[in-house]
Design an enzyme around this catalytic site. Structure first.
Site, PDB file in Angstrom:
ATOM      1  N   HIS A 175       0.868  -1.177   0.000  1.00  0.00           N
ATOM      2  CA  HIS A 175       0.000   0.000   0.000  1.00  0.00           C
ATOM      3  C   HIS A 175       0.910   1.234   0.000  1.00  0.00           C
ATOM      4  O   HIS A 175       2.032   1.182   0.499  1.00  0.00           O
ATOM      5  CB  HIS A 175      -0.864   0.076   1.265  1.00  0.00           C
ATOM      6  CG  HIS A 175      -1.796  -1.075   1.467  1.00  0.00           C
ATOM      7  ND1 HIS A 175      -1.396  -2.251   2.045  1.00  0.00           N
ATOM      8  CD2 HIS A 175      -3.129  -1.208   1.203  1.00  0.00           C
ATOM      9  CE1 HIS A 175      -2.430  -3.073   2.134  1.00  0.00           C
ATOM     10  NE2 HIS A 175      -3.489  -2.468   1.622  1.00  0.00           N
ATOM     11  N   ASP A 177       2.289   2.182   3.303  1.00  0.00           N
ATOM     12  CA  ASP A 177       3.280   1.246   3.835  1.00  0.00           C
ATOM     13  C   ASP A 177       4.679   1.725   3.484  1.00  0.00           C
ATOM     14  O   ASP A 177       5.619   1.577   4.269  1.00  0.00           O
ATOM     15  CB  ASP A 177       3.114  -0.152   3.231  1.00  0.00           C
ATOM     16  CG  ASP A 177       1.742  -0.732   3.420  1.00  0.00           C
ATOM     17  OD1 ASP A 177       1.112  -0.420   4.433  1.00  0.00           O
ATOM     18  OD2 ASP A 177       1.300  -1.505   2.550  1.00  0.00           O
TER      19      ASP A 177
END
Length: 442
Positions: free
Chosen positions: A107, A110
């Site tokens: 993501h 992240d």
């Protein structure tokens, strides 16, 4: 694969993980995953296409609603967000290359911490995209897919693409645009949408028809932007029935396929199925795989397992050989993944606090899938498994049955066949025998 480290070494003392065979007692070796072993015409590496998931392995802290973080790893200690993100990337590529796995996935948040400033977020992600690109070039590791986290920030409490506030939807669009740009720049092979809050908590304040239409328009706009900017890969939808919302619009595989068909998205989208999401929907993972494969839409899977005594998404590493073998039977017969692979959307347990535990977890998951692949292939090639299923439907080889399947038999024709042939014989499904076949080959 060349082991890649940064200025710091985060997994000192852990060597590159090698295949040593079933007889090894080395906990830092593969017993079953030999990437070059050919199974059913393809290598294990080609069938399984393993990816390390950035979020659980490098962002997970072990915290839960009842307790603070327990995973206090070195890559998360720098106070500067960009420097910390680079440390995290160094740790990620050290782990991935030592595991000798071909892919990773992430993501956007992240990769680097986001603020509430769109332009600052884009700047940070672009900086890290260049850093990750360098890491990919050094290692040969590829990006299986990217995605945007449209569920954690409080602005998304009522959804992103389905939010009743257009202002929120526009923020989600900006985030997806940046995530698509990063995925394209990194040569990502796919892009995933998981609608963690694309649903409702109560119908009393929800216009469900409008929200689903907005979701479709959002997906269409995202597809069009990506294609315009050179993205050749596949888009995946990841079904989940609930949690964190009461009801999510991407409930299960059948629901998503119907949605894609209704809004003319089938040519660009396939499914990314998660084991624990299937069980939350009241299905087995095998069921969801079969639904997707029958529709020609199995793109990728999130590999994990749940806890039989817990009703939520526990995201444990997959180690149940019986269940994985049944899954691999379906994947093998279906010809494998269409664009994606197996990413470990799984996290080490709260009380697994050593960096080595991340290796043990991935080794166990990799070996479990590799052993399941070998076992499933043996079942298909050597046992009565396929024959028994074919025999169960042998009555459809009759002329009237073939006419029925072709849409050429009327209700009167079917009645006439029933009258002419009397009461059907009782035929066993032989379920226990088939279950024993699985166990006999494990």
């Amino acid at each position: 694969m060349k082991t890649v480290t940064g200025e710091k070494t985060f997994f000192a003392g852990i060597p590159a993980i090698q295949f040593e065979g079933p007889k090894t007692d080395n906990p830092l070796a593969y017993r079953w995953y030999d990437e070059n072993r050919v199974v059913a015409g393809k290598t294990m590496k080609e069938w399984l296409r393993f990816a390390v998931a950035y979020w659980h392995s490098f962002n997970g802290t072990g915290a839960d609603p009842f307790g603070e973080a327990t995973h206090l790893f070195e890559w998360d200690k720098n106070t500067d967000p960009v420097a910390r993100a680079k440390d995290k990337a160094d740790a990620a590529f050290e782990l991935i290359t030592k595991l000798n796995l071909p892919y990773y996935c992430f993501h956007d948040v992240d990769v680097v911490d986001y603020t509430n400033d769109i332009e600052e977020n884009e700047k940070r992600l672009q900086t890290l995209t260049q850093y990750l690109k360098q890491k990919q070039e050094e290692s040969g590791v590829k990006l299986l897919w990217g995605t945007a986290n449209l569920f954690s920030h409080r602005r998304y409490m009522n959804g992103a693409a389905t939010n009743p506030d257009f202002h929120v939807l526009s923020h989600a669009a900006a985030q997806v645009k940046a995530a698509l740009d990063a995925t394209i720049a990194l040569g990502g092979e796919n892009y995933v949408f998981w609608g963690g809050r694309e649903g409702y908590m109560s119908l009393l304040n929800t216009n469900m028809k409008k929200e689903k239409e907005h979701l479709a328009r959002f997906l269409q706009a995202s597809r069009d932007y990506a294609r315009k900017n050179g993205f050749k890969g596949t888009f995946f939808i990841e079904p989940k029935p609930c949690e964190p919302t009461k009801h999510q619009y991407d409930y299960d595989a059948e629901t998503v396929i119907g949605f894609l068909r209704q809004y003319d998205l089938l040519n660009d989208f396939k499914l990314n199925l998660e084991v624990n999401h299937a069980t939350l929907a009241g299905h087995t993972f095998q069921h969801e795989l079969q639904v997707a494969i029958d529709a020609g839409l199995l793109g990728s899977i999130d590999a994990n397992r749940g806890d039989y005594q817990n009703g939520w998404d526990t995201d444990q590493f997959p180690t149940n050989l019986n269940e994985l073998t049944e899954a691999m039977l379906i994947i093998l017969e279906g010809g494998g993944f269409k664009g994606g692979g197996i990413n470990f959307d799984a996290k080490i347990r709260r009380n697994s606090t050593d960096p080595a535990d991340i290796f043990y977890a991935h080794i166990g998951g990799v070996d479990s899938f590799a052993r399941a692949l070998i076992t499933a292939d043996a079942i298909l090639e050597k046992s009565d498994y396929k024959k028994l299923r074919q025999e169960r439907y042998a009555s459809f080889d009759a002329a009237t049955a073939k006419a029925f399947e072709a849409g050429q038999a009327s209700l009167e024709d079917l009645r006439a066949f029933a009258v002419a042939n009397g009461e059907p014989a009782v035929r066993s499904g032989r379920q226990e025998y088939l279950e024993n076949i699985i166990n006999n080959y494990l």
